[in-house]
Design a protein around this motif. Structure first.
Motif, PDB file in Angstrom:
ATOM      1  N   ASP A  33       0.861  -1.171   0.000  1.00  0.00           N
ATOM      2  CA  ASP A  33       0.000   0.000   0.000  1.00  0.00           C
ATOM      3  C   ASP A  33       0.914   1.243   0.000  1.00  0.00           C
ATOM      4  O   ASP A  33       1.555   1.539   1.011  1.00  0.00           O
ATOM      5  CB  ASP A  33      -0.858  -0.057   1.275  1.00  0.00           C
ATOM      6  N   VAL A  34       0.991   1.914  -1.143  1.00  0.00           N
ATOM      7  CA  VAL A  34       2.010   2.956  -1.329  1.00  0.00           C
ATOM      8  C   VAL A  34       1.391   4.340  -1.538  1.00  0.00           C
ATOM      9  O   VAL A  34       0.412   4.482  -2.254  1.00  0.00           O
ATOM     10  CB  VAL A  34       2.861   2.624  -2.589  1.00  0.00           C
ATOM     11  N   VAL A  35       1.976   5.326  -0.899  1.00  0.00           N
ATOM     12  CA  VAL A  35       1.599   6.720  -1.141  1.00  0.00           C
ATOM     13  C   VAL A  35       2.849   7.429  -1.661  1.00  0.00           C
ATOM     14  O   VAL A  35       3.910   7.311  -1.049  1.00  0.00           O
ATOM     15  CB  VAL A  35       1.190   7.403   0.180  1.00  0.00           C
ATOM     16  N   THR A  36       2.727   8.144  -2.773  1.00  0.00           N
ATOM     17  CA  THR A  36       3.881   8.921  -3.229  1.00  0.00           C
ATOM     18  C   THR A  36       3.622  10.405  -2.984  1.00  0.00           C
ATOM     19  O   THR A  36       2.493  10.880  -3.095  1.00  0.00           O
ATOM     20  CB  THR A  36       4.167   8.720  -4.730  1.00  0.00           C
ATOM     21  N   THR A  37       4.678  11.095  -2.635  1.00  0.00           N
ATOM     22  CA  THR A  37       4.521  12.511  -2.338  1.00  0.00           C
ATOM     23  C   THR A  37       5.842  13.236  -2.582  1.00  0.00           C
ATOM     24  O   THR A  37       6.805  12.610  -3.036  1.00  0.00           O
ATOM     25  CB  THR A  37       4.001  12.688  -0.893  1.00  0.00           C
ATOM     26  N   MET A  38       5.871  14.515  -2.324  1.00  0.00           N
ATOM     27  CA  MET A  38       7.080  15.285  -2.635  1.00  0.00           C
ATOM     28  C   MET A  38       7.237  16.496  -1.730  1.00  0.00           C
ATOM     29  O   MET A  38       6.273  16.975  -1.146  1.00  0.00           O
ATOM     30  CB  MET A  38       7.000  15.779  -4.078  1.00  0.00           C
ATOM     31  N   GLU A  39       8.466  16.976  -1.652  1.00  0.00           N
ATOM     32  CA  GLU A  39       8.730  18.262  -0.997  1.00  0.00           C
ATOM     33  C   GLU A  39       9.556  19.128  -1.929  1.00  0.00           C
ATOM     34  O   GLU A  39      10.502  18.607  -2.534  1.00  0.00           O
ATOM     35  CB  GLU A  39       9.510  18.052   0.307  1.00  0.00           C
ATOM     36  N   PRO A  40       9.274  20.392  -2.039  1.00  0.00           N
ATOM     37  CA  PRO A  40       8.104  21.029  -1.444  1.00  0.00           C
ATOM     38  C   PRO A  40       6.849  20.725  -2.259  1.00  0.00           C
ATOM     39  O   PRO A  40       6.958  20.332  -3.418  1.00  0.00           O
ATOM     40  CB  PRO A  40       8.456  22.512  -1.519  1.00  0.00           C
ATOM     41  N   GLY A  41       5.682  20.879  -1.619  1.00  0.00           N
ATOM     42  CA  GLY A  41       4.429  20.796  -2.374  1.00  0.00           C
ATOM     43  C   GLY A  41       3.646  19.509  -2.204  1.00  0.00           C
ATOM     44  O   GLY A  41       2.835  19.168  -3.058  1.00  0.00           O
ATOM     45  N   GLY A  42       3.835  18.797  -1.088  1.00  0.00           N
ATOM     46  CA  GLY A  42       3.095  17.551  -0.876  1.00  0.00           C
ATOM     47  C   GLY A  42       1.676  17.759  -0.342  1.00  0.00           C
ATOM     48  O   GLY A  42       0.879  16.822  -0.324  1.00  0.00           O
ATOM     49  N   THR A  43       1.379  18.970   0.092  1.00  0.00           N
ATOM     50  CA  THR A  43       0.025  19.265   0.589  1.00  0.00           C
ATOM     51  C   THR A  43      -0.496  20.477  -0.177  1.00  0.00           C
ATOM     52  O   THR A  43       0.281  21.129  -0.892  1.00  0.00           O
ATOM     53  CB  THR A  43       0.051  19.651   2.080  1.00  0.00           C
ATOM     54  N   SER A  44      -1.758  20.821   0.056  1.00  0.00           N
ATOM     55  CA  SER A  44      -2.264  21.949  -0.717  1.00  0.00           C
ATOM     56  C   SER A  44      -1.648  23.268  -0.231  1.00  0.00           C
ATOM     57  O   SER A  44      -1.284  24.122  -1.037  1.00  0.00           O
ATOM     58  CB  SER A  44      -3.792  21.885  -0.759  1.00  0.00           C
ATOM     59  N   LEU A  45      -1.451  23.390   1.079  1.00  0.00           N
ATOM     60  CA  LEU A  45      -0.718  24.576   1.565  1.00  0.00           C
ATOM     61  C   LEU A  45       0.704  24.580   0.982  1.00  0.00           C
ATOM     62  O   LEU A  45       1.217  25.612   0.545  1.00  0.00           O
ATOM     63  CB  LEU A  45      -0.657  24.573   3.101  1.00  0.00           C
ATOM     64  N   GLY A  46       1.329  23.412   0.969  1.00  0.00           N
ATOM     65  CA  GLY A  46       2.698  23.292   0.460  1.00  0.00           C
ATOM     66  C   GLY A  46       2.789  23.703  -1.007  1.00  0.00           C
ATOM     67  O   GLY A  46       3.760  24.323  -1.428  1.00  0.00           O
ATOM     68  N   ARG A  47       1.754  23.351  -1.776  1.00  0.00           N
ATOM     69  CA  ARG A  47       1.782  23.730  -3.203  1.00  0.00           C
ATOM     70  C   ARG A  47       1.690  25.244  -3.353  1.00  0.00           C
ATOM     71  O   ARG A  47       2.324  25.843  -4.207  1.00  0.00           O
ATOM     72  CB  ARG A  47       0.661  23.022  -3.970  1.00  0.00           C
ATOM     73  N   ARG A  48       0.908  25.861  -2.456  1.00  0.00           N
ATOM     74  CA  ARG A  48       0.813  27.321  -2.528  1.00  0.00           C
ATOM     75  C   ARG A  48       2.125  27.973  -2.085  1.00  0.00           C
ATOM     76  O   ARG A  48       2.578  28.945  -2.657  1.00  0.00           O
ATOM     77  CB  ARG A  48      -0.379  27.811  -1.717  1.00  0.00           C
ATOM     78  N   LEU A  49       2.750  27.398  -1.056  1.00  0.00           N
ATOM     79  CA  LEU A  49       4.051  27.924  -0.617  1.00  0.00           C
ATOM     80  C   LEU A  49       5.062  27.788  -1.741  1.00  0.00           C
ATOM     81  O   LEU A  49       5.846  28.693  -2.021  1.00  0.00           O
ATOM     82  CB  LEU A  49       4.556  27.149   0.606  1.00  0.00           C
ATOM     83  N   ARG A  50       5.036  26.630  -2.371  1.00  0.00           N
ATOM     84  CA  ARG A  50       5.988  26.353  -3.443  1.00  0.00           C
ATOM     85  C   ARG A  50       5.890  27.407  -4.549  1.00  0.00           C
ATOM     86  O   ARG A  50       6.899  27.940  -5.005  1.00  0.00           O
ATOM     87  CB  ARG A  50       5.666  24.966  -4.008  1.00  0.00           C
ATOM     88  N   GLN A  51       4.634  27.701  -4.935  1.00  0.00           N
ATOM     89  CA  GLN A  51       4.457  28.726  -5.974  1.00  0.00           C
ATOM     90  C   GLN A  51       4.968  30.070  -5.497  1.00  0.00           C
ATOM     91  O   GLN A  51       5.603  30.804  -6.236  1.00  0.00           O
ATOM     92  CB  GLN A  51       2.981  28.868  -6.320  1.00  0.00           C
ATOM     93  N   ALA A  52       4.699  30.361  -4.219  1.00  0.00           N
ATOM     94  CA  ALA A  52       5.039  31.686  -3.711  1.00  0.00           C
ATOM     95  C   ALA A  52       6.547  31.922  -3.642  1.00  0.00           C
ATOM     96  O   ALA A  52       7.009  33.016  -3.894  1.00  0.00           O
ATOM     97  CB  ALA A  52       4.409  31.890  -2.334  1.00  0.00           C
ATOM     98  N   PHE A  53       7.315  30.900  -3.304  1.00  0.00           N
ATOM     99  CA  PHE A  53       8.735  31.209  -3.094  1.00  0.00           C
ATOM    100  C   PHE A  53       9.679  30.498  -4.028  1.00  0.00           C
ATOM    101  O   PHE A  53      10.844  30.867  -4.133  1.00  0.00           O
ATOM    102  CB  PHE A  53       9.125  30.969  -1.622  1.00  0.00           C
TER     103      PHE A  53
END
Ligand code: ADP
Ligand code: TYD
Length: 211
Positions: A33-53
């Protein structure tokens, strides 16, 4: 088996996202049972932070950068990684805290004590169970990263910056050889994939035997 956090690290263009996709597919075939994710931008707040900076031409203070990666990580740990681990999932993240040690520490020059304190706050003490560092010479990685779309602010750093980042990753491997595995990443996607699978499946079987 309890959840496991597996992270992929490497300088930009080393093939992390490619290998993450291939690894997740293989593990799912093997019924994990696998979940893939990333940094920065693994959450919706994170995606907004990523765009911002990250996806901006605005000057960003190195202190702000350090803290924004940390903010992204805190949100990621609390709302995606920990809950998934608690459900027994295998979480694979394209980058995690070692990236801050390497990029903001060695790359930007923050002292290791500062970086480690910020990392501890952001992760709340969570450490990866296994990390695979895809090690590619800097000139090759820059060539690959330059060929793809979606470049960000960090992609404009020079070779000396990436050399420092790469050396910092290699330093971690000396300190924590059990957790942090170095894989040469200049071969074909398939050759690297089969080494990644060997490492991860070997690790998961060992963990299973222990449980
Ligand atoms: P990262 O996520 O580490 O930045 P990517 O997986 O996005 O790296 O790969 C960067 C570029 O290099 C992409 O265009 C990808 O298709 C290509 N690539 C990935 N792995 C290999 C490989 N083993 N050999 C040649 N090119 C590769
Ligand atoms: P991204 O496009 O997600 O990564 P990649 O180039 O690996 O596909 O860009 C993320 C950038 O942010 C990358 O240059 C590394 C950098 N970064 C840090 O400087 N510190 C961190 O803690 C993290 C997670 C990333």
């Amino acid at each position: 088996m309890e959840g496991k956090l597996i992270t992929l690290e490497g300088i930009d263009g080393s093939g992390k996202s490619t290998q993450m996709r291939m690894l997740a597919e293989e593990l799912r075939l093997r019924k994990f049972d696998v979940v893939t994710t990333m940094e920065p931008g693994g959450t919706s707040l994170g995606r907004r932070l990523r765009q911002a900076f990250l996806e901006t031409t605005e000057n960003v203070s190195p202190r702000a950068e350090l803290l924004l990666f940390a903010a992204d990580r805190a949100q990621h740990v609390d709302f995606l990684i920990r809950p998934s681990l608690n459900e027994g999932k295998i979480v694979i993240s394209d980058r995690f805290a070692d990236a801050t040690f390497a990029y903001q520490g060695a790359g930007r020059g923050f002292p290791p004590e500062t970086v480690n304190e910020v990392i501890l706050l952001a992760t709340d003490g969570l450490k990866p169970d296994l990390t695979i560092f895809l090690d590619l010479p800097v000139d090759k990685a820059i060539g690959r990263a330059g060929n793809r779309t979606g470049n960000n602010r960090m992609d404009s750093e020079n070779a000396a910056f990436y050399e420092r980042v790469r050396n910092a990753y290699l330093e971690i491997s000396k300190r924590e050889p059990e957790r942090f595995k170095v894989l040469p990443a200049a071969e074909s996607r398939e050759a690297i994939h089969s080494r990644v699978v060997d490492l991860v499946v070997g690790f998961l079987s060992k963990e299973r035997a222990v449980v």
